[in-house]
Design an enzyme around this catalytic site. Structure first.
Site, PDB file in Angstrom:
ATOM      1  N   GLU A 125       0.820  -1.213   0.000  1.00 55.94           N
ATOM      2  CA  GLU A 125       0.000   0.000   0.000  1.00 55.94           C
ATOM      3  C   GLU A 125       0.851   1.259   0.000  1.00 55.94           C
ATOM      4  O   GLU A 125       0.504   2.258  -0.638  1.00 55.94           O
ATOM      5  CB  GLU A 125      -0.953  -0.018   1.194  1.00 55.94           C
ATOM      6  CG  GLU A 125      -2.066  -1.049   1.057  1.00 55.94           C
ATOM      7  CD  GLU A 125      -3.042  -1.005   2.213  1.00 55.94           C
ATOM      8  OE1 GLU A 125      -2.666  -0.498   3.287  1.00 55.94           O
ATOM      9  OE2 GLU A 125      -4.183  -1.491   2.050  1.00 55.94           O
ATOM     10  N   TYR A 128       2.302   1.751  -3.405  1.00 53.81           N
ATOM     11  CA  TYR A 128       1.227   2.286  -4.252  1.00 53.81           C
ATOM     12  C   TYR A 128       1.062   3.787  -4.013  1.00 53.81           C
ATOM     13  O   TYR A 128       0.883   4.567  -4.968  1.00 53.81           O
ATOM     14  CB  TYR A 128      -0.074   1.556  -3.955  1.00 53.81           C
ATOM     15  CG  TYR A 128      -1.248   2.013  -4.785  1.00 53.81           C
ATOM     16  CD1 TYR A 128      -1.388   1.626  -6.109  1.00 53.81           C
ATOM     17  CD2 TYR A 128      -2.227   2.837  -4.232  1.00 53.81           C
ATOM     18  CE1 TYR A 128      -2.469   2.043  -6.874  1.00 53.81           C
ATOM     19  CE2 TYR A 128      -3.307   3.270  -4.984  1.00 53.81           C
ATOM     20  CZ  TYR A 128      -3.423   2.868  -6.307  1.00 53.81           C
ATOM     21  OH  TYR A 128      -4.496   3.285  -7.056  1.00 53.81           O
ATOM     22  N   TYR A 129       1.146   4.191  -2.753  1.00 50.08           N
ATOM     23  CA  TYR A 129       1.044   5.610  -2.383  1.00 50.08           C
ATOM     24  C   TYR A 129       2.107   6.438  -3.115  1.00 50.08           C
ATOM     25  O   TYR A 129       1.807   7.488  -3.703  1.00 50.08           O
ATOM     26  CB  TYR A 129       1.188   5.738  -0.871  1.00 50.08           C
ATOM     27  CG  TYR A 129       1.419   7.132  -0.352  1.00 50.08           C
ATOM     28  CD1 TYR A 129       0.380   8.054  -0.272  1.00 50.08           C
ATOM     29  CD2 TYR A 129       2.684   7.526   0.094  1.00 50.08           C
ATOM     30  CE1 TYR A 129       0.589   9.329   0.231  1.00 50.08           C
ATOM     31  CE2 TYR A 129       2.900   8.792   0.604  1.00 50.08           C
ATOM     32  CZ  TYR A 129       1.859   9.694   0.666  1.00 50.08           C
ATOM     33  OH  TYR A 129       2.075  10.955   1.159  1.00 50.08           O
ATOM     34  N   PHE A 130       3.354   5.964  -3.114  1.00 50.36           N
ATOM     35  CA  PHE A 130       4.428   6.693  -3.784  1.00 50.36           C
ATOM     36  C   PHE A 130       4.188   6.764  -5.286  1.00 50.36           C
ATOM     37  O   PHE A 130       4.459   7.787  -5.925  1.00 50.36           O
ATOM     38  CB  PHE A 130       5.776   6.047  -3.489  1.00 50.36           C
ATOM     39  CG  PHE A 130       6.357   6.456  -2.170  1.00 50.36           C
ATOM     40  CD1 PHE A 130       6.889   7.714  -1.980  1.00 50.36           C
ATOM     41  CD2 PHE A 130       6.354   5.569  -1.092  1.00 50.36           C
ATOM     42  CE1 PHE A 130       7.421   8.098  -0.759  1.00 50.36           C
ATOM     43  CE2 PHE A 130       6.878   5.945   0.127  1.00 50.36           C
ATOM     44  CZ  PHE A 130       7.421   7.203   0.301  1.00 50.36           C
ATOM     45  N   LYS A 133       1.442   9.354  -5.884  1.00 51.15           N
ATOM     46  CA  LYS A 133       1.953  10.714  -5.665  1.00 51.15           C
ATOM     47  C   LYS A 133       2.795  11.168  -6.865  1.00 51.15           C
ATOM     48  O   LYS A 133       2.703  12.318  -7.298  1.00 51.15           O
ATOM     49  CB  LYS A 133       2.788  10.768  -4.392  1.00 51.15           C
ATOM     50  CG  LYS A 133       2.019  10.504  -3.113  1.00 51.15           C
ATOM     51  CD  LYS A 133       1.024  11.594  -2.792  1.00 51.15           C
ATOM     52  CE  LYS A 133       1.662  12.796  -2.155  1.00 51.15           C
ATOM     53  NZ  LYS A 133       0.633  13.769  -1.660  1.00 51.15           N
TER      54      LYS A 133
END
Length: 242
Positions: A125, A128-130, A133
């Protein structure tokens, strides 16, 4: 200056709102609850109640109308993929389109340093966030807005030092949310900062000086030339060439 903050109740966003108000700026924002709207009103800030993930572009654009700048400081901080996509991905894309529709050119995005947490064993997760962004950074940088992307190091609570290291590429360390907010407020008030990605870390340079050091020379020269032309007597004609 009239500034709309998406993420006005968050760590950086709330501090930025306070700093802008202390400079005499008008501050608006988006909140999810009526009690948040009421609390901000006691501090002289106007907020609209709404959910970024469910609002239409047109509804968001209506909230933006009349402002001078938009700041997007909301984020999932590496939570579930669904929330990350809705806020850090689709939310930014929606805000960019709404800014265009509302005729607001100045758009600042608080992003993240790509090196953040790379010394750790990141879960799926967070990876995925990076990725989301980075996608948001790309989307904004390819827009026709007068954008600014600010990538701070690891965020800490506590009082700021009022000194930073700011530039196109910085080492990843840590920095207080207070210093991030102070830097962002200064950047918003510098019209010669635009269409730039700046990274932010703890440093020894006073914030105002650090911001001025990142003014692009070409923009500064153009602004200086425009100022000189404005000062010329109207009877003096510009050469037409040819």
């Amino acid at each position: 200056m009239d500034v709309f903050i998406i993420g006005i109740t968050g760590g950086v966003g709330s501090l930025l709102a306070q700093k802008l108000r202390s400079r005499g700026d008008a501050v608006r924002g988006l909140v999810r609850r009526d009690d948040q709207q009421a609390e901000l009103a006691t501090r002289g800030m106007n907020a609209r109640v709404g959910d970024l993930s469910s609002m239409t572009v047109e509804e968001l654009a209506e909230s933006f109308r009349g402002v001078d700048a938009i700041v997007f400081s909301a984020g999932s901080n590496g939570g579930s993929k669904q929330v990350t996509k809705a806020i850090d991905g689709d939310g930014v894309a929606k805000a960019i389109e709404a800014a265009r529709l509302a005729g607001v050119e100045r758009f600042a995005l608080v992003s993240v340093l790509p090196e953040s947490w790379r010394e750790r064993d990141l879960g799926e997760e967070v990876e995925y966030y990076f990725a989301v962004k980075k996608g948001a950074d790309i989307a904004l940088s390819r827009s026709d807005l007068n954008w600014l992307i600010l990538r701070p190091s690891l965020l800490l609570d506590g009082p700021g030092a009022d000194t930073v290291s700011l530039g196109p590429a910085e080492f990843h360390g840590q920095i207080t949310r207070d210093d991030v907010a102070s830097t962002l407020a200064e950047l918003l008030h510098e019209p010669l900062i635009g269409r730039q990605i700046l990274e932010l870390n703890t440093g020894s340079t006073p914030i105002e000086e650090a911001v001025r050091a990142n003014v692009r020379q070409g923009l500064a020269e153009n602004q200086h030339g425009a100022s000189l032309r404005a000062l010329r007597p109207k009877s003096v004609e510009e050469p037409t060439g040819g």
